[in-house]
Design a protein around this motif. Structure first.
Motif, PDB file in Angstrom:
ATOM      1  N   GLY B   4       0.823  -1.197   0.000  1.00 18.74           N
ATOM      2  CA  GLY B   4       0.000   0.000   0.000  1.00 18.74           C
ATOM      3  C   GLY B   4       0.856   1.245   0.000  1.00 18.74           C
ATOM      4  O   GLY B   4       1.023   1.900  -1.007  1.00 18.74           O
ATOM      5  N   VAL B   6       4.226   3.289  -0.025  1.00 20.18           N
ATOM      6  CA  VAL B   6       5.510   2.971  -0.585  1.00 20.18           C
ATOM      7  C   VAL B   6       6.590   3.690   0.139  1.00 20.18           C
ATOM      8  O   VAL B   6       6.411   4.797   0.600  1.00 20.18           O
ATOM      9  CB  VAL B   6       5.564   3.407  -2.025  1.00 20.18           C
ATOM     10  CG1 VAL B   6       6.927   3.099  -2.543  1.00 20.18           C
ATOM     11  CG2 VAL B   6       4.540   2.645  -2.758  1.00 20.18           C
ATOM     12  N   SER B   7       7.699   3.019   0.204  1.00 22.45           N
ATOM     13  CA  SER B   7       8.785   3.631   0.915  1.00 22.45           C
ATOM     14  C   SER B   7       9.831   4.143  -0.038  1.00 22.45           C
ATOM     15  O   SER B   7      10.706   3.415  -0.463  1.00 22.45           O
ATOM     16  CB  SER B   7       9.398   2.579   1.823  1.00 22.45           C
ATOM     17  OG  SER B   7       9.476   1.390   1.084  1.00 22.45           O
ATOM     18  N   LEU B   8       9.665   5.327  -0.461  1.00 29.99           N
ATOM     19  CA  LEU B   8      10.756   6.034  -1.112  1.00 29.99           C
ATOM     20  C   LEU B   8      10.804   7.312  -0.305  1.00 29.99           C
ATOM     21  O   LEU B   8      10.443   8.375  -0.743  1.00 29.99           O
ATOM     22  CB  LEU B   8      10.448   6.314  -2.571  1.00 29.99           C
ATOM     23  CG  LEU B   8      10.468   5.073  -3.454  1.00 29.99           C
ATOM     24  CD1 LEU B   8       9.770   5.348  -4.763  1.00 29.99           C
ATOM     25  CD2 LEU B   8      11.890   4.620  -3.674  1.00 29.99           C
ATOM     26  N   LEU B  11      11.705  11.190  -0.655  1.00 25.61           N
ATOM     27  CA  LEU B  11      11.081  12.057  -1.650  1.00 25.61           C
ATOM     28  C   LEU B  11       9.673  12.426  -1.242  1.00 25.61           C
ATOM     29  O   LEU B  11       9.001  11.687  -0.551  1.00 25.61           O
ATOM     30  CB  LEU B  11      11.087  11.344  -2.996  1.00 25.61           C
ATOM     31  CG  LEU B  11      12.501  11.304  -3.564  1.00 25.61           C
ATOM     32  CD1 LEU B  11      12.677  10.149  -4.502  1.00 25.61           C
ATOM     33  CD2 LEU B  11      12.850  12.613  -4.232  1.00 25.61           C
ATOM     34  N   PRO B  12       9.238  13.573  -1.661  1.00 30.45           N
ATOM     35  CA  PRO B  12       7.946  14.087  -1.210  1.00 30.45           C
ATOM     36  C   PRO B  12       6.777  13.323  -1.814  1.00 30.45           C
ATOM     37  O   PRO B  12       6.930  12.610  -2.794  1.00 30.45           O
ATOM     38  CB  PRO B  12       7.945  15.532  -1.718  1.00 30.45           C
ATOM     39  CG  PRO B  12       8.880  15.519  -2.882  1.00 30.45           C
ATOM     40  CD  PRO B  12       9.920  14.483  -2.571  1.00 30.45           C
ATOM     41  N   GLU B  13       5.638  13.491  -1.214  1.00 31.61           N
ATOM     42  CA  GLU B  13       4.383  12.908  -1.703  1.00 31.61           C
ATOM     43  C   GLU B  13       4.034  13.500  -3.062  1.00 31.61           C
ATOM     44  O   GLU B  13       4.646  14.459  -3.509  1.00 31.61           O
ATOM     45  CB  GLU B  13       3.276  13.211  -0.678  1.00 31.61           C
ATOM     46  CG  GLU B  13       2.939  12.022   0.192  1.00 31.61           C
ATOM     47  CD  GLU B  13       2.345  10.889  -0.623  1.00 31.61           C
ATOM     48  OE1 GLU B  13       1.199  11.029  -1.056  1.00 31.61           O
ATOM     49  OE2 GLU B  13       3.037   9.868  -0.814  1.00 31.61           O
ATOM     50  N   PRO B  14       3.036  12.945  -3.686  1.00 28.82           N
ATOM     51  CA  PRO B  14       2.663  13.415  -5.011  1.00 28.82           C
ATOM     52  C   PRO B  14       2.606  14.930  -5.100  1.00 28.82           C
ATOM     53  O   PRO B  14       2.019  15.586  -4.257  1.00 28.82           O
ATOM     54  CB  PRO B  14       1.272  12.834  -5.215  1.00 28.82           C
ATOM     55  CG  PRO B  14       1.141  11.741  -4.243  1.00 28.82           C
ATOM     56  CD  PRO B  14       2.233  11.846  -3.234  1.00 28.82           C
ATOM     57  N   ALA B  15       3.189  15.435  -6.095  1.00 26.25           N
ATOM     58  CA  ALA B  15       3.203  16.873  -6.253  1.00 26.25           C
ATOM     59  C   ALA B  15       1.863  17.335  -6.779  1.00 26.25           C
ATOM     60  O   ALA B  15       1.399  16.871  -7.794  1.00 26.25           O
ATOM     61  CB  ALA B  15       4.280  17.264  -7.247  1.00 26.25           C
ATOM     62  N   VAL B  16       1.261  18.214  -6.065  1.00 29.77           N
ATOM     63  CA  VAL B  16       0.028  18.780  -6.584  1.00 29.77           C
ATOM     64  C   VAL B  16       0.377  20.026  -7.374  1.00 29.77           C
ATOM     65  O   VAL B  16      -0.288  20.421  -8.298  1.00 29.77           O
ATOM     66  CB  VAL B  16      -0.959  19.109  -5.450  1.00 29.77           C
ATOM     67  CG1 VAL B  16      -2.219  19.718  -6.005  1.00 29.77           C
ATOM     68  CG2 VAL B  16      -1.296  17.820  -4.707  1.00 29.77           C
ATOM     69  N   ARG B  17       1.506  20.594  -7.028  1.00 36.22           N
ATOM     70  CA  ARG B  17       1.975  21.725  -7.841  1.00 36.22           C
ATOM     71  C   ARG B  17       2.674  21.171  -9.083  1.00 36.22           C
ATOM     72  O   ARG B  17       2.918  19.976  -9.195  1.00 36.22           O
ATOM     73  CB  ARG B  17       2.956  22.545  -7.017  1.00 36.22           C
ATOM     74  CG  ARG B  17       4.167  21.712  -6.744  1.00 36.22           C
ATOM     75  CD  ARG B  17       5.163  22.359  -5.835  1.00 36.22           C
ATOM     76  NE  ARG B  17       6.089  21.332  -5.409  1.00 36.22           N
ATOM     77  CZ  ARG B  17       7.095  20.892  -6.153  1.00 36.22           C
ATOM     78  NH1 ARG B  17       7.316  21.415  -7.324  1.00 36.22           N
ATOM     79  NH2 ARG B  17       7.882  19.936  -5.709  1.00 36.22           N
ATOM     80  N   LEU B  18       3.001  22.019  -9.983  1.00 38.29           N
ATOM     81  CA  LEU B  18       3.688  21.592 -11.191  1.00 38.29           C
ATOM     82  C   LEU B  18       5.175  21.520 -10.921  1.00 38.29           C
ATOM     83  O   LEU B  18       5.707  22.319 -10.166  1.00 38.29           O
ATOM     84  CB  LEU B  18       3.409  22.586 -12.309  1.00 38.29           C
ATOM     85  CG  LEU B  18       1.930  22.629 -12.673  1.00 38.29           C
ATOM     86  CD1 LEU B  18       1.603  23.899 -13.413  1.00 38.29           C
ATOM     87  CD2 LEU B  18       1.582  21.429 -13.514  1.00 38.29           C
ATOM     88  N   GLU B  19       5.808  20.550 -11.561  1.00 38.67           N
ATOM     89  CA  GLU B  19       7.239  20.403 -11.324  1.00 38.67           C
ATOM     90  C   GLU B  19       8.028  21.422 -12.136  1.00 38.67           C
ATOM     91  O   GLU B  19       8.000  21.378 -13.361  1.00 38.67           O
ATOM     92  CB  GLU B  19       7.687  19.016 -11.750  1.00 38.67           C
ATOM     93  CG  GLU B  19       6.992  17.926 -11.012  1.00 38.67           C
ATOM     94  CD  GLU B  19       6.513  16.873 -11.960  1.00 38.67           C
ATOM     95  OE1 GLU B  19       5.861  15.953 -11.499  1.00 38.67           O
ATOM     96  OE2 GLU B  19       6.798  16.986 -13.146  1.00 38.67           O
TER      97      GLU B  19
END
Ligand SMILES: Nc1ncnc2c1ncn2[C@@H]1O[C@H](COP(=O)(O)OP(=O)(O)O)[C@@H](O)[C@H]1O
Ligand code: SF4
Ligand SMILES: [Mg+2]
Lengths: 393, 308
Positions: B4, B6-8, B11-19
Motif C-alpha cells: 500500500g 511505498v517507501s521512497l 522524496l515528497p508525496e505526489p506533487a500537486v503543484r507543477l514540477e
C-alpha cells in the motif's frame, strides 16, 4: 472533492458493463497462455528471413486488484507482452483472456468495449502525447472515442482528471511542449484514466524521468491504484522499483518467463540465476549489507531474439552454468517451470543450486555470515510433478 | 494489495503543484524567420508565381487586344501597336501570352490538385496499411515512377482526345506518384509514434487516427509536394500543347509554341518575339513553383524530423 460526476471516485472506474466470467467468478483478470509474438524479418527483396521472437511462449496470470511487476533487461520482450495483452500487436500463437474474453478473437465492437477496461501508460512521455494537440484535446479524445462525458460535462471532467493526476486544470489549453517530462507523464495517466479502466499496463512509466520526479509519479500511480481499485501490469527493467509496489513479480529473459512468484519470495529466495543477477544490481542503502552481499555482474548483451540460444536461453551468460562446469543439459534442454515455493515457479534446471547460493541476496537484518550458508531447506522441496510446458507460471 | 504505502521516503508525496517547468516557454524558437538562402529562394519563387497569377487574373486589363480576334496583318514584327508582333492569322502575340497564363496556370494548378488528392490518398493508405495494401500500392507507384512520362502522356492524350479536361486529368493521373511516395514515408514514421499507439489503445478507429493524427501532419508536406507538382504539370502541359495534343480551342503558352513551330517561326528571326517569350514564361512559371516548393520542403522537413 475531486469533482467527479456520479459522486465519488468509485464512479471513475466502475465499468458500465462487465462480461460475466465464463466459469463463475474465480477467474483471474488477465490470463496469458503460451503466448508467442513473432515479428517477421524482411530482407531487402521483401523475402522473409526469419522471425524476431520477441515473446516466445509466455504464460502468466494477473489477479484482480494486484500489481504484477514484470522485469527483465531491455529487449527481453516486456513491452511486446504488454502490447499483446492490449492487442496493440498481433499475437502469433497462444491465448490471452481478459476477464474471460479471448482478446485476440473478439470483434471490432467488442474490442472497443474491452479497450475501455484496459489501458496503457507509455514509457516515453515525450513521444506519447501528440505535439499538435492541446491537453484538453488529448484527454478529450479518450472521452470522444467512447462518447463519454460529452457536451457540458466534458470540460469539468477533463479538469477533474487533471486534478486527479495532480495537474492544475488551467493547463488544459496548453500544448505538450509546455510541460516537463513528469507533467507529461501525468497527462498520459489522465488520458488512460479517462475511460475508467480496471487494468493498466504501466510500461516503464518512470524510467524516462528525472530521478527526482520518479518517486512522485510512482506515488501517484500507487495512490490511483488504491483510490480507484486498479490492477497493474507494472513493467520495469530492474527489480528495485518493482519490489516496492508489486504483489507478484515475473522475470523475463529473451522472450520467456524465467521466474514468477510473490514479490517477497522473489526478493528473499529467488531460484533463478538471472533473477539473482538482477537482484545483485540493486543498490543497497546499508553499506554493511552491501559489503556482505555476493554480487554477479551480467556480462555481455542479451542475445538476439531472432536466434535465441538453444536449451536454456540464459546459458550463454549464466554464472551458475559456468560454476557448475557447463552442464550439457543447460545447452540442450529448455528448462520447464517448476514450483519451488508456494505460488513461486522457476525455469532453471539447477534451481536448487541457485537457492543454495547467496548471490544477489541482501541479508540486511541477518547477522554477518562467515563462510557459505548451510543448505537451508526452502519452503518445501521442489514440487514433484513439474507443470506441463506452457502451464501458467 | 500488499504494497500500500511505498517507501521512497526521502522524496515528497505526489506533487500537486507543477514540477519546475517553463509553462510559457515556447517551442517557437524553432522555425523562426531568418533571412537565409532558403528564404531568398522561396521569395524569388513567390514573386515569380505571384506575378504570373496576377497577370492571369488581370489579363483583360493588361492585354491590349482580344487574343482571339484578328487585329492586324499576319506575321508582323513587333511595333508600337503590336509589342510582340502578330501571329500567322493576325492575332496579337502579347495578348495571347497574357491570356495564355490563365490556361497554363489553371492546367498546372488543377492537375497538381488532382495529383495531390490521389497522391495523398495513396500515400496515407500505403503508409497506414503498410503490409498488403501498402506493398501493392507502392509497387504500382514504383512502376509509374519508372515509366517515361512523355510517351505515356502522348499515347493517353492521342487516345482520349484533345480537351482541357483530358489534359488536366492525364497530367494529374501521371504525376501523383512522387507525392504518394513522400507522403507514405512520412506516414510510416508517424504510425510508429507512441501517441498513435495510445490512441489505438483507447479504441480509436483507423479513420479517427488518420483524420486526427495523420492527415493534419502530412498536410504541409502535401502542400510542398503540390507546389512542386504544379511546376511539373505546367511543363507537361506545355509539352503536350507544343506537340499539338492540347485543347485546340485554348491558347496556352505551349500551343503558341506549337503554332510558331508549325509556321516555321523557329527558323526565322521571328523566334525572338514568337518563340522566346512563351518559352521564358513557361520556364519562369515552372521555376517559380519549383523554388517555392523547394523552400517549403526545406522549412518543413527538419521541423518534422526534430518535432517528434
Ligand atoms: N515491431 C517490431 N518489429 C520487429 N522487432 C520488434 C518489434 N517490436 C519489438 N521488437 C523486438 O522484440 C524484442 C523485444 O522488444 P521489447 O518487447 O520492446 O522488449 P523490452 O520492452 O523488454 O525492452 C527486441 O529485440 C525488439 O527489437
Ligand atoms: S538452466 Fe542452466 S543455464 Fe539456465 S539458468 Fe539454470 S543453470 Fe543457468
Ligand atoms: Mg520496453
Amino acid at each position: 472533492m475531486l469533482g467527479y460526476r456520479h459522486g465519488g471516485l468509485a464512479a471513475v472506474t466502475a465499468p458500465v458493463e462487465r462480461a460475466a466470467p465464463v466459469d463463475g467468478g474465480a477467474r483471474d483478470l488477465v490470463e496469458v497462455d503460451d503466448l508467442k509474438v513473432h515479428f517477421p524479418i524482411f530482407g531487402s527483396l521483401g523475402r522473409r528471413h526469419g522471425d524476431v521472437r520477441a515473446v516466445d511462449g509466455v504464460s502468466l496470470r494477473i489477479r484482480r486488484g494486484e500489481t504484477f511487476g514484470l522485469v527483465g533487461e531491455s529487449g527481453s520482450g516486456k513491452t511486446t507482452l504488454g502490447h499483446a495483452i492490449l492487442r496493440l500487436v498481433h499475437s502469433t500463437a497462444g491465448q490471452i483472456r481478459f476477464d474471460g474474453q479471448d482478446v485476440a478473437a473478439v470483434g471490432a465492437r467488442e474490442l472497443r468495449r474491452l479497450r475501455r477496461r484496459m489501458q496503457i501508460i507509455l514509457q516515453d512521455p515525450y513521444g506519447s502525447l501528440d505535439p499538435y494537440l492541446r491537453v484538453e484535446a488529448i484527454i478529450g479524445e479518450a472521452l470522444d472515442i467512447h462518447g463519454l462525458d460529452q457536451g457540458p460535462d466534458r470540460k469539468p471532467r477533463i479538469a477533474a482528471l487533471l486534478s486527479l493526476v495532480g495537474l492544475d486544470a488551467q493547463y488544459a489549453n496548453r500544448f505538450p511542449h509546455a510541460f516537463s517530462g513528469g507533467q507529461r507523464q501525468r497527462i498520459g495517466i489522465a488520458r488512460a484514466l479517462a475511460v475508467r479502466p480496471e487494468f493498466i499496463v504501466c510500461d516503464e512509466p518512470i524510467s524516462a524521468l528525472d530521478v527526482s520526479i520518479q518517486a512522485q509519479i510512482l506515488n501517484l500511480l500507487l495512490r490511483l491504484r488504491s483510490e480507484l481499485g486498479l490492477t497493474y501490469l507494472f513493467i520495469a527493467h530492474d527489480l528495485s522499483v518493482v519490489r516496492h509496489i508489486s504483489d507478484r513479480v515475473g522475470v523475463m529473459y529473451l522472450g520467456t518467463m524465467v521466474e514468477v512468484g510473490p514479490a517477497v519470495s522473489i526478493y528473499a529466495r529467488s531460484g533463478h540465476p538471472y533473477t539473482r543477477a538482477l537482484l545483485s544490481a540493486i543498490p543497497v542503502p546499508n553499506p554493511g549489507a552491501e559489503r556482505r552481499r555476493r554480487r554477479v555482474i551480467l556480462r555481455g548483451d542479451i542475445p538476439s531474439p531472432a536466434s535465441p540460444p538453444p536449451g536454456c536461453r540464459f546459458h550463454t551468460r549464466c554464472w551458475l552454468y559456468e560454476g557448475l562446469g557447463s552442464p550439457e543439459r543447460c545447452r540442450t534442454e529448455p528448462p520447464i517451470p517448476r514450483t519451488i515455493a508456494p505460488d513461486h515457479q522457476v525455469a532453471c534446471h539447477f534451481a536448487d543450486e541457485t537457492l543454495a547460493s547467496e548471490v544477489g541476496v541482501v541479508q540486511s537484518d541477518a547477522p554477518v555470515q562467515v563462510g557459505p550458508l548451510p543448505d537451508v531447506p526452502m519452503h518445501g522441496a521442489p514440487m514433484p510433478g513439474a507443470p506441463m510446458p506452457g502451464a501458467p507460471m | 494489495m500488499t504494497a500500500g504505502g511505498v517507501s521512497l521516503p526521502e522524496l515528497p508525496e505526489p506533487a500537486v503543484r507543477l514540477e519546475s517547468t517553463p509553462i510559457g516557454a515556447p517551442a517557437a524558437a524553432r522555425g523562426r524567420l531568418t533571412i537565409d538562402g532558403t528564404t531568398v529562394i522561396g521569395l524569388v519563387g513567390v514573386v515569380l508565381v505571384g506575378g504570373l497569377i496576377l497577370t492571369a487574373i488581370l489579363a483583360p486589363f493588361l492585354a491590349p487586344y482580344d487574343p482571339r480576334e484578328r487585329v492586324g496583318i499576319p506575321f508582323q514584327r513587333p511595333s508600337a501597336l503590336y509589342p510582340l508582333g502578330t501571329n500567322d492569322i493576325g492575332q496579337d502575340l502579347l495578348s495571347e501570352l497574357i491570356y495564355g497564363a490563365r490556361v497554363s496556370l489553371t492546367v498546372g494548378i488543377v492537375a497538381a490538385t488532382v495529383a495531390l488528392i490521389i497522391g495523398t490518398t495513396v500515400g496515407v493508405l500505403a503508409g497506414f496499411y503498410r503490409r498488403i495494401v501498402g506493398s501493392v500500392l507502392m509497387r504500382f507507384v514504383d512502376i509509374l515512377l519508372i515509366i517515361p512520362f512523355l510517351p505515356l502522356l502522348i499515347v493517353l492524350a492521342a487516345y482520349l482526345g484533345r480537351s482541357l479536361l483530358n489534359t488536366i486529368l492525364i497530367i494529374g493521373v501521371l504525376i501523383w506518384a512522387a507525392t504518394a511516395r513522400v507522403i507514405r514515408s512520412q506516414v510510416l514514421s508517424l504510425t510508429q509514434r507512441d501517441y498513435i499507439r495510445a490512441a489505438r489503445a483507447l479504441g480509436a478507429s483507423d479513420a479517427r487516427i488518420i483524420g486526427r493524427h495523420i492527415l493534419p501532419r502530412v498536410l504541409l508536406l502535401g502542400i510542398s509536394q503540390f507546389v512542386q507538382a504544379t511546376s511539373g504539370a505546367i511543363l507537361l502541359e506545355a509539352s503536350l500543347s507544343f506537340l499539338g495534343l492540347g485543347d485546340p480551342l485554348q491558347k496556352s503558352w505551349g500551343s503558341i509554341l506549337y503554332w510558331a513551330q508549325v509556321r516555321g517561326a523557329f527558323l526565322t528571326d521571328a523566334w525572338l518575339w514568337w518563340v522566346l517569350p512563351p518559352g521564358l514564361l513557361i520556364g519562369a512559371a515552372a521555376l517559380g513553383f519549383a523554388l517555392m516548393g523547394f523552400a517549403l520542403e526545406q522549412r518543413i522537413n527538419p521541423q518534422l524530423r526534430s518535432g517528434r
